[in-house]
Write a protein that holds these residues in place. Structure first.
Motif, mmCIF file in Angstrom:
data_model
loop_
_atom_site.group_PDB
_atom_site.id
_atom_site.type_symbol
_atom_site.label_atom_id
_atom_site.label_comp_id
_atom_site.label_asym_id
_atom_site.label_seq_id
_atom_site.Cartn_x
_atom_site.Cartn_y
_atom_site.Cartn_z
ATOM 1 N N GLY A 56 0.811 -1.210 0.000
ATOM 2 C CA GLY A 56 0.000 0.000 0.000
ATOM 3 C C GLY A 56 0.845 1.261 0.000
ATOM 4 N N ARG A 57 1.884 1.261 0.797
ATOM 5 C CA ARG A 57 2.773 2.430 0.846
ATOM 6 C C ARG A 57 3.490 2.628 -0.488
ATOM 7 N NH1 ARG A 57 5.553 1.632 6.789
ATOM 8 N NH2 ARG A 57 3.733 2.261 8.003
ATOM 9 N N ALA A 58 3.955 1.539 -1.068
ATOM 10 C CA ALA A 58 4.662 1.639 -2.347
ATOM 11 C C ALA A 58 3.732 2.125 -3.448
ATOM 12 C CB ALA A 58 5.268 0.286 -2.722
ATOM 13 N N LEU A 59 2.508 1.656 -3.439
ATOM 14 C CA LEU A 59 1.549 2.055 -4.468
ATOM 15 C C LEU A 59 1.128 3.515 -4.294
ATOM 16 C CD1 LEU A 59 -0.166 1.195 -6.874
ATOM 17 C CD2 LEU A 59 -1.874 0.374 -5.278
ATOM 18 N N ALA A 60 0.905 3.942 -3.073
ATOM 19 C CA ALA A 60 0.417 5.298 -2.825
ATOM 20 C C ALA A 60 1.448 6.357 -3.182
ATOM 21 C CB ALA A 60 0.013 5.445 -1.369
ATOM 22 N N GLY A 66 1.029 2.077 -13.281
ATOM 23 C CA GLY A 66 1.873 0.961 -13.728
ATOM 24 C C GLY A 66 3.102 0.786 -12.857
ATOM 25 N N THR A 67 3.774 1.871 -12.578
ATOM 26 C CA THR A 67 4.945 1.827 -11.703
ATOM 27 C C THR A 67 4.536 1.428 -10.293
ATOM 28 O OG1 THR A 67 5.955 3.591 -13.005
ATOM 29 C CG2 THR A 67 6.902 3.178 -10.843
ATOM 30 N N GLY A 68 3.408 1.947 -9.842
ATOM 31 C CA GLY A 68 2.927 1.639 -8.498
ATOM 32 C C GLY A 68 2.612 0.173 -8.306
ATOM 33 N N LEU A 69 1.982 -0.445 -9.295
ATOM 34 C CA LEU A 69 1.660 -1.867 -9.180
ATOM 35 C C LEU A 69 2.931 -2.716 -9.161
ATOM 36 C CD1 LEU A 69 -1.453 -2.106 -11.523
ATOM 37 C CD2 LEU A 69 -1.395 -2.145 -9.021
ATOM 38 N N ALA A 70 3.914 -2.349 -9.962
ATOM 39 C CA ALA A 70 5.187 -3.081 -9.956
ATOM 40 C C ALA A 70 5.893 -2.909 -8.614
ATOM 41 C CB ALA A 70 6.075 -2.600 -11.094
ATOM 42 N N ARG A 71 5.888 -1.693 -8.093
ATOM 43 C CA ARG A 71 6.501 -1.444 -6.781
ATOM 44 C C ARG A 71 5.769 -2.197 -5.679
ATOM 45 N NH1 ARG A 71 7.576 5.045 -6.357
ATOM 46 N NH2 ARG A 71 9.132 5.215 -8.017
ATOM 47 N N ALA A 72 4.444 -2.201 -5.766
ATOM 48 C CA ALA A 72 3.648 -2.881 -4.737
ATOM 49 C C ALA A 72 3.938 -4.377 -4.730
ATOM 50 C CB ALA A 72 2.161 -2.623 -4.969
ATOM 51 N N GLU A 73 4.029 -4.963 -5.909
ATOM 52 C CA GLU A 73 4.314 -6.409 -6.003
ATOM 53 C C GLU A 73 5.683 -6.725 -5.400
ATOM 54 O OE1 GLU A 73 3.001 -10.097 -6.712
ATOM 55 O OE2 GLU A 73 1.879 -8.361 -7.437
ATOM 56 N N ARG A 74 6.673 -5.914 -5.734
ATOM 57 C CA ARG A 74 8.025 -6.147 -5.214
ATOM 58 C C ARG A 74 8.082 -5.907 -3.707
ATOM 59 N NH1 ARG A 74 11.957 -9.247 -4.911
ATOM 60 N NH2 ARG A 74 13.949 -8.256 -4.514
ATOM 61 N N ALA A 75 7.415 -4.883 -3.219
ATOM 62 C CA ALA A 75 7.397 -4.601 -1.786
ATOM 63 C C ALA A 75 6.733 -5.740 -1.013
ATOM 64 C CB ALA A 75 6.671 -3.287 -1.518
ATOM 65 N N TYR A 106 -10.911 -4.604 -8.279
ATOM 66 C CA TYR A 106 -10.850 -3.143 -8.251
ATOM 67 C C TYR A 106 -9.469 -2.733 -8.741
ATOM 68 C CZ TYR A 106 -10.757 1.600 -6.376
ATOM 69 O OH TYR A 106 -10.661 2.955 -6.243
ATOM 70 N N ALA A 107 -9.413 -1.735 -9.561
ATOM 71 C CA ALA A 107 -8.137 -1.221 -10.065
ATOM 72 C C ALA A 107 -7.951 0.197 -9.554
ATOM 73 C CB ALA A 107 -8.116 -1.239 -11.587
ATOM 74 N N PRO A 108 -6.965 0.423 -8.707
ATOM 75 C CA PRO A 108 -6.746 1.783 -8.209
ATOM 76 C C PRO A 108 -6.285 2.717 -9.326
ATOM 77 C CG PRO A 108 -5.045 0.292 -7.402
ATOM 78 C CD PRO A 108 -6.028 -0.533 -8.141
ATOM 79 N N THR A 109 -6.712 3.975 -9.261
ATOM 80 C CA THR A 109 -6.341 4.963 -10.278
ATOM 81 C C THR A 109 -5.327 5.966 -9.759
ATOM 82 O OG1 THR A 109 -8.165 6.404 -9.651
ATOM 83 C CG2 THR A 109 -8.590 4.764 -11.387
ATOM 84 N N LEU A 110 -5.099 5.977 -8.452
ATOM 85 C CA LEU A 110 -4.198 6.919 -7.786
ATOM 86 C C LEU A 110 -4.631 8.375 -7.983
ATOM 87 C CD1 LEU A 110 -0.681 5.336 -8.386
ATOM 88 C CD2 LEU A 110 -2.259 5.005 -6.486
#
Length: 152
Positions: A56-60, A66-75, A106-110
């Motif tokens: 959640g922190r990485a995505l926010a 796109g970058t957020g989802l990749a960061r969230a997965e890695r985090a 649900y797909a977050p839009t940020l």
């Protein structure tokens, strides 16, 4: 000393060792297994909550989705690996604000001020159970509210 040996008799020699081994097998071995099982479950719960929080922190804080989802997965993978849980056993999902983790996709839009939940589900493996027994899961949830005053 002779009188003590004569009084106890020779029929009781060695029985304490047999009784101790019997009690150790009947009581201590299952007790150790139960402690190991509870430890595995607790480790899975910690891994799930840490994975949801870090994802959640990485995505926010990401510049785009796109970058957020990749960061969230890695985090999430790093947080799960930190608890000594296999990183392949984690699944991330997202839910709208106020909905349960099992809600529709649900797909977050940020978007500024958007609120959603990050759900991390970790499969908990109990020691000495076969691999196909994976019905034990732990789900961690973290509510994310994106910054209202950010320019993306």
């Amino acid at each position: 000393m002779r009188w003590l040996r004569a009084r106890l008799g020779s029929g009781e020699r060695g029985s304490a060792v047999v009784e101790f081994v019997f009690v150790a097998l009947v009581v201590f071995v299952p007790l150790v297994y139960v402690v190991a099982g509870f430890s595995a479950v607790q480790r899975g719960v910690f891994a799930a909550t840490a994975a949801a929080r870090e994802a959640g922190r990485a995505l926010a804080t990401a510049p785009d989705v796109g970058t957020g989802l990749a960061r969230a997965e890695r985090a999430a993978q790093l947080a799960v690996a930190d608890q000594s849980v296999d990183a392949t056993d984690v699944r991330l999902s997202f839910a709208p604000a106020g909905a349960e983790c099992g809600a529709a996709a649900y797909a977050p839009t940020l978007a500024p001020g958007e609120e959603f939940s990050v759900c991390a589900t970790v499969t908990v493996r109990i020691p000495l159970l076969p691999e196909f027994v994976d019905a034990n899961t732990a789900t961690g949830r973290f509510v994310v509210e994106t910054d209202r005053y950010v320019d993306r």
